[in-house]
Design an enzyme around this catalytic site. Sequence first.
Site, PDB file in Angstrom:
ATOM      1  N   CYS A 164      -0.526 103.557  11.325  1.00 42.43           N
ATOM      2  CA  CYS A 164       0.503 104.111  10.521  1.00 42.43           C
ATOM      3  C   CYS A 164       1.615 103.133  10.889  1.00 42.43           C
ATOM      4  O   CYS A 164       2.594 103.381  10.200  1.00 42.43           O
ATOM      5  CB  CYS A 164       0.965 105.459  10.789  1.00 42.43           C
ATOM      6  SG  CYS A 164      -0.264 106.778  10.744  1.00 42.43           S
ATOM      7  N   HIS A 304      10.025 108.221  11.470  1.00 43.59           N
ATOM      8  CA  HIS A 304       8.693 108.297  11.177  1.00 43.59           C
ATOM      9  C   HIS A 304       8.266 109.680  10.885  1.00 43.59           C
ATOM     10  O   HIS A 304       7.792 110.160   9.702  1.00 43.59           O
ATOM     11  CB  HIS A 304       7.812 107.862  12.250  1.00 43.59           C
ATOM     12  CG  HIS A 304       6.450 107.617  12.139  1.00 43.59           C
ATOM     13  ND1 HIS A 304       5.665 106.924  11.173  1.00 43.59           N
ATOM     14  CD2 HIS A 304       5.461 108.519  12.952  1.00 43.59           C
ATOM     15  CE1 HIS A 304       4.641 107.202  11.098  1.00 43.59           C
ATOM     16  NE2 HIS A 304       4.124 108.019  12.274  1.00 43.59           N
ATOM     17  N   GLU A 315       9.362 111.250  18.951  1.00 44.96           N
ATOM     18  CA  GLU A 315      10.315 110.307  18.350  1.00 44.96           C
ATOM     19  C   GLU A 315      11.702 110.624  18.318  1.00 44.96           C
ATOM     20  O   GLU A 315      12.664 109.909  18.995  1.00 44.96           O
ATOM     21  CB  GLU A 315      10.049 110.325  16.810  1.00 44.96           C
ATOM     22  CG  GLU A 315      10.794 109.329  16.063  1.00 44.96           C
ATOM     23  CD  GLU A 315      10.732 109.055  14.783  1.00 44.96           C
ATOM     24  OE1 GLU A 315      11.105 108.231  14.047  1.00 44.96           O
ATOM     25  OE2 GLU A 315       9.989 110.118  14.115  1.00 44.96           O
ATOM     26  N   LYS A 336       8.996 111.764   4.722  1.00 42.90           N
ATOM     27  CA  LYS A 336       7.709 111.927   4.365  1.00 42.90           C
ATOM     28  C   LYS A 336       7.740 113.321   3.984  1.00 42.90           C
ATOM     29  O   LYS A 336       6.539 113.828   3.464  1.00 42.90           O
ATOM     30  CB  LYS A 336       6.751 111.971   5.769  1.00 42.90           C
ATOM     31  CG  LYS A 336       6.296 110.541   6.066  1.00 42.90           C
ATOM     32  CD  LYS A 336       5.666 110.499   7.356  1.00 42.90           C
ATOM     33  CE  LYS A 336       5.338 109.128   7.891  1.00 42.90           C
ATOM     34  NZ  LYS A 336       6.588 108.354   8.248  1.00 42.90           N
ATOM     35  N   HIS A 341       2.613 111.333   4.103  1.00 41.66           N
ATOM     36  CA  HIS A 341       2.197 110.141   4.849  1.00 41.66           C
ATOM     37  C   HIS A 341       1.086 109.142   4.397  1.00 41.66           C
ATOM     38  O   HIS A 341       0.076 109.367   4.222  1.00 41.66           O
ATOM     39  CB  HIS A 341       1.576 110.768   6.032  1.00 41.66           C
ATOM     40  CG  HIS A 341       1.506 109.999   7.505  1.00 41.66           C
ATOM     41  ND1 HIS A 341       1.953 108.528   7.255  1.00 41.66           N
ATOM     42  CD2 HIS A 341       1.422 109.675   8.643  1.00 41.66           C
ATOM     43  CE1 HIS A 341       2.039 107.799   8.365  1.00 41.66           C
ATOM     44  NE2 HIS A 341       1.462 108.720   9.416  1.00 41.66           N
ATOM     45  N   PHE A 401      -1.801 105.816  15.284  1.00 40.61           N
ATOM     46  CA  PHE A 401      -2.715 106.120  16.218  1.00 40.61           C
ATOM     47  C   PHE A 401      -3.017 104.806  16.979  1.00 40.61           C
ATOM     48  O   PHE A 401      -2.803 103.534  16.477  1.00 40.61           O
ATOM     49  CB  PHE A 401      -4.009 106.372  15.542  1.00 40.61           C
ATOM     50  CG  PHE A 401      -3.961 107.739  15.209  1.00 40.61           C
ATOM     51  CD1 PHE A 401      -2.897 108.767  15.379  1.00 40.61           C
ATOM     52  CD2 PHE A 401      -5.201 108.546  14.495  1.00 40.61           C
ATOM     53  CE1 PHE A 401      -2.869 109.997  14.992  1.00 40.61           C
ATOM     54  CE2 PHE A 401      -5.371 109.728  14.175  1.00 40.61           C
ATOM     55  CZ  PHE A 401      -3.846 110.747  14.481  1.00 40.61           C
TER      56      PHE A 401
END
Length: 413
Positions: A164, A304, A315, A336, A341, A401
């Site tokens: 991502c 994010h 975050e 998002k 996403h 990830f």
Amino acid sequence: MVGPKKIVVTGIGATTPLGGTAPESWQALLAGASGTRTMQHEWVEKYQVPVNFAAEALVRPEEVMERVELKRLDPSAQFALIAAREAWADAGVEDFDPDRLLVDWATGIGGVWTLLDAWDVLRERGPRRVMPMTVPMIMPNSPAAAVSMNLNARAGARTVVSACASSTESLANAYDHLQQGLADIVITGGSESCIHPITVSSFAAMHALSTRADDPARASRPYDRDRDGFVMGEGAAALILETEEHATARGAKIYAEVAGGGITSDSYHITAPDPEGLGATRATKLALEQAGLSTSDIVHVNAHATSTGVGDIAEYKALRAIFGDHLDSVAVSATKASTGHLLGGTGALEAMFTVLALRDRIAPPTINLENQDPDIVLDVVTSPRELPAGDLAAVSNSFGFGGHNAVVAFKSV
């Protein structure tokens, strides 16, 4: 000694769950729309897929592309080409040297639809019926190659695959490639199309997806106390980057300056972020240092913020660590909530939203935030908010990830 070149954005394009173009997507975002809907596919019922909603692209590729192109491109490359063509047209480039035009593109997963459709054909109809174009279509570099060939870019067609964080990393790479003099213009962005029964089932099995099937439009709720996972999205976004010297010489309009980027890795866990956000903190620090910005210069963050329990907290800790008390004065948007996403395409889309926020001097809203998590002390924008007058700076964050962290800083022009 010659200082760094000024890198600017001169074109944007997108196809998203909110709209078929960049302007349509931006206006829908400002209006507080949600791109999340119940899926209308026979495979949802056939395979009893545990999550039956997603943020699918609002305008399908078959509505805007020729059939011959569709047959030779995986949907991830179809979306890439749609967004890149729009951005290229928006930039208004008429006379260029193909050897000085470079593509920096990204995807998180690649041609999953082509691969799994080919497997079905092999099992049901035998090897002779497998399409000869299957391998070129499943390659993660297929979107970059398609954009390069269609727009005649011969300085390179580079591909980043870092989950991502992919397209934010591509944007940071594009900045570096222009600084290094490898090109005069770079087409950068990211695309993803993997809303498939296997990927949906896999994400659901790891409890990463929201299960709010009774109200899909309100399922993605970053920072909310009742968030229960992210919503899968698809689509693409593209940005045209040039040196300011090159853009000015051809009379191009300029949206914003790409001021710097930072890339780090957590080396912590394959799916979970470092719980203290240490890698994210370092990536932000690197981006600000390259941009020549101090933390007090930042007025806006496109976070994010996936709507997962551990991700949003990590975050926040990173933002608090880097910005300190100044964070209380930063307008934070978690887009998002509206788009879902887009995985490997999400960074490019959120970078585009950050650019437009600086151009229009307005921070976009975060929808679905009803009860803010008391452990996340942020000034979250919940309705379109005017940004201050004067010179502005903002950052866009992406984390993936594998512990990938990428942050890009922008300045207004």
